[in-house]
Design an enzyme around this catalytic site. Structure first.
Site, mmCIF file in Angstrom:
data_model
loop_
_atom_site.group_PDB
_atom_site.id
_atom_site.type_symbol
_atom_site.label_atom_id
_atom_site.label_comp_id
_atom_site.label_asym_id
_atom_site.label_seq_id
_atom_site.Cartn_x
_atom_site.Cartn_y
_atom_site.Cartn_z
ATOM 1 N N SER A 7 0.835 -1.202 0.000
ATOM 2 C CA SER A 7 0.000 0.000 0.000
ATOM 3 C C SER A 7 0.862 1.242 0.000
ATOM 4 O O SER A 7 1.653 1.469 0.932
ATOM 5 C CB SER A 7 -0.910 0.019 1.231
ATOM 6 N N HIS A 32 -1.416 -1.217 -4.122
ATOM 7 C CA HIS A 32 -2.668 -0.934 -3.427
ATOM 8 C C HIS A 32 -2.765 0.573 -3.199
ATOM 9 O O HIS A 32 -1.852 1.199 -2.655
ATOM 10 C CB HIS A 32 -2.727 -1.678 -2.093
ATOM 11 N N ASP A 34 -4.872 3.382 -1.420
ATOM 12 C CA ASP A 34 -5.852 3.702 -0.375
ATOM 13 C C ASP A 34 -6.306 5.147 -0.512
ATOM 14 O O ASP A 34 -5.512 6.081 -0.338
ATOM 15 C CB ASP A 34 -5.234 3.503 1.010
ATOM 16 N N MET A 36 -8.835 8.057 0.920
ATOM 17 C CA MET A 36 -9.622 8.425 2.096
ATOM 18 C C MET A 36 -10.104 9.858 1.972
ATOM 19 O O MET A 36 -9.366 10.735 1.497
ATOM 20 C CB MET A 36 -8.774 8.281 3.362
ATOM 21 N N HIS A 65 -8.698 1.196 -3.522
ATOM 22 C CA HIS A 65 -9.571 0.973 -2.367
ATOM 23 C C HIS A 65 -10.174 2.317 -1.958
ATOM 24 O O HIS A 65 -9.511 3.162 -1.354
ATOM 25 C CB HIS A 65 -8.746 0.366 -1.230
ATOM 26 N N MET A 67 -12.138 4.382 0.289
ATOM 27 C CA MET A 67 -12.710 4.542 1.631
ATOM 28 C C MET A 67 -13.351 5.920 1.690
ATOM 29 O O MET A 67 -12.904 6.821 2.408
ATOM 30 C CB MET A 67 -11.618 4.374 2.683
ATOM 31 N N MET A 136 -11.449 -6.159 5.855
ATOM 32 C CA MET A 136 -10.623 -5.236 6.629
ATOM 33 C C MET A 136 -10.249 -5.878 7.953
ATOM 34 O O MET A 136 -11.121 -6.314 8.707
ATOM 35 C CB MET A 136 -11.368 -3.924 6.873
ATOM 36 N N GLY A 141 -8.778 3.811 7.900
ATOM 37 C CA GLY A 141 -8.530 5.226 8.125
ATOM 38 C C GLY A 141 -7.091 5.573 8.421
ATOM 39 O O GLY A 141 -6.665 6.690 8.155
ATOM 40 N N GLY A 144 -0.572 1.368 9.965
ATOM 41 C CA GLY A 144 0.182 1.002 11.156
ATOM 42 C C GLY A 144 -0.622 0.466 12.315
ATOM 43 O O GLY A 144 -0.125 0.408 13.447
ATOM 44 N N ASP A 174 -6.672 -6.531 4.321
ATOM 45 C CA ASP A 174 -5.969 -5.255 4.447
ATOM 46 C C ASP A 174 -6.008 -4.804 5.894
ATOM 47 O O ASP A 174 -7.075 -4.633 6.469
ATOM 48 C CB ASP A 174 -6.640 -4.214 3.551
ATOM 49 N N SER A 197 2.721 -0.484 6.130
ATOM 50 C CA SER A 197 3.833 -0.118 7.007
ATOM 51 C C SER A 197 4.896 -1.203 7.074
ATOM 52 O O SER A 197 6.100 -0.912 7.113
ATOM 53 C CB SER A 197 3.315 0.176 8.420
#
Length: 216
Positions: A7, A32, A34, A36, A65, A67, A136, A141, A144, A174, A197
Site C-alpha cells: 500500500s 494498493h 488507499d 480516504m 480501495h 474509503m 478489513m 482510516g 500502522g 488489508d 507499514s
C-alpha cells in the site's frame, strides 16, 4: 496464486516513484491505492492525481480501495489502463449492486470491502457480482494499526461461502499484515495481501518484499 499488494499509503511521498520501483524490482504484484476522504474514515490521503502520476512509471496494476462516501461520483477518475480493481465499501453504498455494475461497465474489476464489525451476510445477494471481496483486518482510516484477530475467521467463512456458491471472486485482506501473521492469513484463503507499514517502513524495502514472497 497469492499476490502481494504493498500500500502506497505508507510510502515516502517525496520519492513515490522510487519507492514503487523498489517494490516492483523485488517482485511485488500489485500497487494498493488507499483513498480516504475524511468523512467515511477519519483521515484524508490522496486522490486520483497521485495514482495517475505512476501510470507508465511502473508496470504493476492498481488495486484501488475507495474509503469514501458517494464512491459512484468518483470511480471513473480512477480508471486507467493499469487499474485492475476498484473496491468500494458496503457501508458506503446504499445501492451496492448498482455501484458494482457501474465499475464493471468501465472495464474494471469490481470489489467490495467490509469493515471489521460488518457481517458477511450483508453480501448474500451480491457475491456473484463481485470480482473481489476485501476483508478489513483493522478499522479503516490509518496505517500502522494492529491486526484484528477475528478477521481470520471471517476469511475462512468467506472462502467456504465462495466454494458453496461456486463464485470466483478474489479474497483480499488489508490491515496490520506482517511477516508474523501473513501465513495464517493466506492459509485461511486470502489470495491478495495488502501490506503497508510492514513493507515501506522497513529498513530494506526490497528485502522485506522478498521476505513476504518467500512465505507465499
Amino acid at each position: 496464486m497469492i499476490r502481494l499488494a504493498p500500500s502506497i499509503l505508507s510510502a515516502d511521498f517525496s520519492r513515490l516513484g522510487e519507492d514503487v520501483a523498489l517494490i516492483e524490482r523485488a517482485g511485488a504484484h500489485v500497487i494498493h491505492v488507499d483513498v480516504m476522504d475524511g468523512h467515511f474514515v477519519p483521515n484524508i490521503s490522496y486522490g486520483a492525481t497521485v495514482m495517475k502520476s505512476l501510470v507508465g512509471r511502473t508496470k504493476l496494476p492498481f488495486d484501488v480501495h475507495l474509503m469514501i462516501e458517494h464512491p459512484d461520483q468518483y470511480v471513473e477518475d480512477f480508471v486507467t489502463d493499469q487499474t485492475e480493481f476498484i473496491t468500494v465499501h458496503q457501508e458506503a453504498c446504499p445501492h451496492l449492486h448498482r455501484t458494482l455494475q457501474h465499475i464493471k461497465s468501465l472495464g474494471v474489476k469490481a470489489g467490495v470491502a467490509l469493515n471489521p464489525a460488518t457481517s458477511l451476510s450483508t453480501l448474500d445477494y451480491i457475491l456473484e457480482d463481485a470480482d473481489l471481496v476485501l476483508i478489513m483486518s483493522v478499522n479503516p482510516g490509518f496505517g500502522g494499526q494492529k491486526f484484528i484477530g477475528s478477521a481470520l475467521e471471517k476469511v475462512k467463512v468467506l472462502k467456504a461461502l465462495r466454494d458453496k456458491n461456486n463464485c470466483d471472486f478474489t479474497i483480499e485482506i488489508d490491515g496490520g499484515i506482517n511477516l508474523e501473521n501473513v501465513k495464517p492469513v493466506t492459509d485461511a484463503g486470502v489470495e491478495l495481501v495488502v501490506a503497508g507499514s510492514s513493507v515501506f517502513k522497513a529498513s530494506d524495502v526490497e528485502k522485506r518484499v522478498r521476505e513476504f514472497l518467500s512465505v507465499f
